[in-house]
Each structure stands twice: as C-alpha cells, then as structure tokens.
Design a protein around this motif. Sequence first.
Motif, PDB file in Angstrom:
ATOM      1  N   MET A 260       1.004  -1.712   0.198  1.00  0.00           N
ATOM      2  CA  MET A 260       0.148  -0.211   0.289  1.00  0.00           C
ATOM      3  C   MET A 260       1.130   1.396   0.009  1.00  0.00           C
ATOM      4  N   PRO A 261       0.899   1.869  -1.036  1.00  0.00           N
ATOM      5  CA  PRO A 261       1.803   3.339  -0.931  1.00  0.00           C
ATOM      6  C   PRO A 261       1.811   4.409  -0.460  1.00  0.00           C
ATOM      7  N   ILE A 262       0.118   4.644   0.373  1.00  0.00           N
ATOM      8  CA  ILE A 262      -0.202   5.872   0.852  1.00  0.00           C
ATOM      9  C   ILE A 262       0.424   5.380   2.443  1.00  0.00           C
ATOM     10  N   THR A 263       1.463   6.565   3.103  1.00  0.00           N
ATOM     11  CA  THR A 263       1.794   7.032   3.783  1.00  0.00           C
ATOM     12  C   THR A 263       1.110   8.051   5.322  1.00  0.00           C
ATOM     13  N   ALA A 264       0.716   8.496   4.687  1.00  0.00           N
ATOM     14  CA  ALA A 264      -0.649   9.680   5.246  1.00  0.00           C
ATOM     15  C   ALA A 264      -1.936   9.846   5.073  1.00  0.00           C
ATOM     16  N   VAL A 265      -2.402  10.702   6.079  1.00  0.00           N
ATOM     17  CA  VAL A 265      -4.158  11.115   5.289  1.00  0.00           C
ATOM     18  C   VAL A 265      -4.512  12.044   5.947  1.00  0.00           C
ATOM     19  N   THR A 266      -4.728  13.082   6.288  1.00  0.00           N
ATOM     20  CA  THR A 266      -4.983  14.249   6.840  1.00  0.00           C
ATOM     21  C   THR A 266      -6.010  14.899   6.470  1.00  0.00           C
TER      22      THR A 266
END
Length: 329
Positions: free
Chosen positions: A1-7
């Motif tokens: 999974m490439p996502i490292t942060a969701v803000t």
Amino acid sequence: MPITAVTQDTDALTLTVVADFAVPVRRLWDAYLDPRQIERFWGPPTYPATFTRHDGYPGGVSNYRMTGPEGEISAGYWTWVAVDEGHSFEVRDGFASEDGTPNAEMPDMRMVFEFVETALGSRLTTTTFFNTLDELEQLRAMGMEEGMREAMGQIDAVVEDLTAFAAGAGTELQLIGDTQARTSRIVRGTVDQVWKAHHDADLLRRWQLGPDGWTMPVCEVATAVGERHRTEWASDDGEQRFGFTGTVLEIEPPRRSVTTEKMWTPEDPEAAQSPETINELTLIPVEGGTLVSLLITYPDTATREMILSTGMVDGMETSYARLEDEVLA
C-alpha cells in the motif's frame, strides 16, 4: 500500500493524501496522464474506471465512468486548471451523469496533485479542497477516503510495468462499451512535431499511407471548426481508390481535434452510403515521445466490428512507423 499519510484539516477544508513509490517521478506522472494507465487504478478494484477523454492541459476536460460489479455506473469529470509538466497539476473534480454531463446537484472539489523526487523514488501528495465543511463530511461519509486508499493501492502494479506502455510497444486497440474503440501509440517526437505531421498536407502524404504500394494524391487538411477535410489513396497499379471526408467539430492545437469521418469510393464519391464516425485525437507528452490517442465512436457495434476487421490497426501501425522513420527521424 503506497499511502503513508492521510490528513484532514477542517479549518482549511482539505483532505491530503501522501503516497510514496519506488519509481521515478516521470514514470508516476505518465501513469496519471496516460488514459490507458490511470483507468487501471483511478477506481477501486470493484469499480474499475474507463476514461473516454483525458486532455491533460489547462482548459481541457477528462470524462470517466466507474462500473460496479452489477453494472451500475458512477461517472465523473475533471476540468484541467493548471499543469506544471512533470511536477504538478490541478483539476476541478465533480460528479457526472452517464453521458458525461456535470451533475450540478452534487458537490465538486479542487484537487492538486504534486509530484516530487525522493531518495527511494517519488512521492505524490494529493490535496482535495472542499467548498464547505458539510461537503467535506458528506463526501467522507460516502467513502471517499476508503475509495482513494483502494484505488491508490493498485498504482504499484501499473507503474512497475515498464513495457506495456513504453515507446516501441506498437499500436494498441481497446474496445470501449458497445460503439467505441481507442487506438494508442507512443510516437517518438514532440507534441508540436506530431501535431504538425497530422495537419500538414505535405507531411501527411509522406507517412499516412498504410501498407506499401499506396500514394495519397488528394490531401485537403481542415484546421478550423466547420472546415471539411478530404483525402484520397490510390494503389500504385491504379486499380484501387478510396478516401475519407468529414468536418472539424473541435480543434485545440496542438493537443486535441475532433472530426467526423466517412469513407468514399469511386462508386460513392460523396460518401452518402458510408457510416459516419466521430474521431477524437488527443496528443499527450510522455517519456519517449508523444502518446497519440484516437477515440473513435461508431454508429453501432456491427459497424465497429466491420471496420476493425479490415486491418485498420495494422495499417495505422505501419503508418506510425513510417512517420517515425521518414518524417521525424
């Protein structure tokens, strides 16, 4: 999974997603600008996307639809606001009806995609700007964040494929729905060069000939909305002649043109009996040259199958190879 942060920032009305990839920025950029590639990951796995238009330049438009497991359609559009080649682009993203018409009853949003080089490859930061807090909460409740996570989880497999979308892969055919077909080919030349090759009569006569043994004695190019184009091909032995004629519906040099097209023969010189197609040509700068994307809309499935069975795609590949070897070399 490439996502490292969701803000989520409720004061700024933004949702920011950061994803990291082990490929160069150019490879990731092209995956977003090439309709063949973005449609492999823009929709979640159970709602794959089909892009029927994907301009990639300021003022341009993208139209896409996501099809669910029961055949249900969720359609959307982008209006391209700004493009900094290889670094960032900005669009207005909204909901649409199945025919691509924007749905004014649903919110739209501003999205900014920023691409930067990292020590291990590249990073994509996607920031969505909402109009109101209610719209932000509405779209999150509809599963926007989960959908983005599922969609972006598919990007790795696309960008790691270094051959399917590269220059030299030849002309690709994709059937879309019941009445459309899209051909795609990376041509080794700049957008300006490839556009000129499609709109200069002297150049067209040199490369757009299909198999060997043909010439183009008539080449009337149309460069403005409403103008008519007309071409004629003749076999070297003089026994066969045919051509195409039509009208320009839209034109935005050097990136996009839309024309009608009907085939004529000596027996039907005005093409009165020929079915009419709508041809949408889009030129997209990518690594290795220019992606030439041609979306053809036929009047019905039978006509599409009949025309494709003539060897049209093979003839296009022969012509594109000639364009690279004899015009753009």
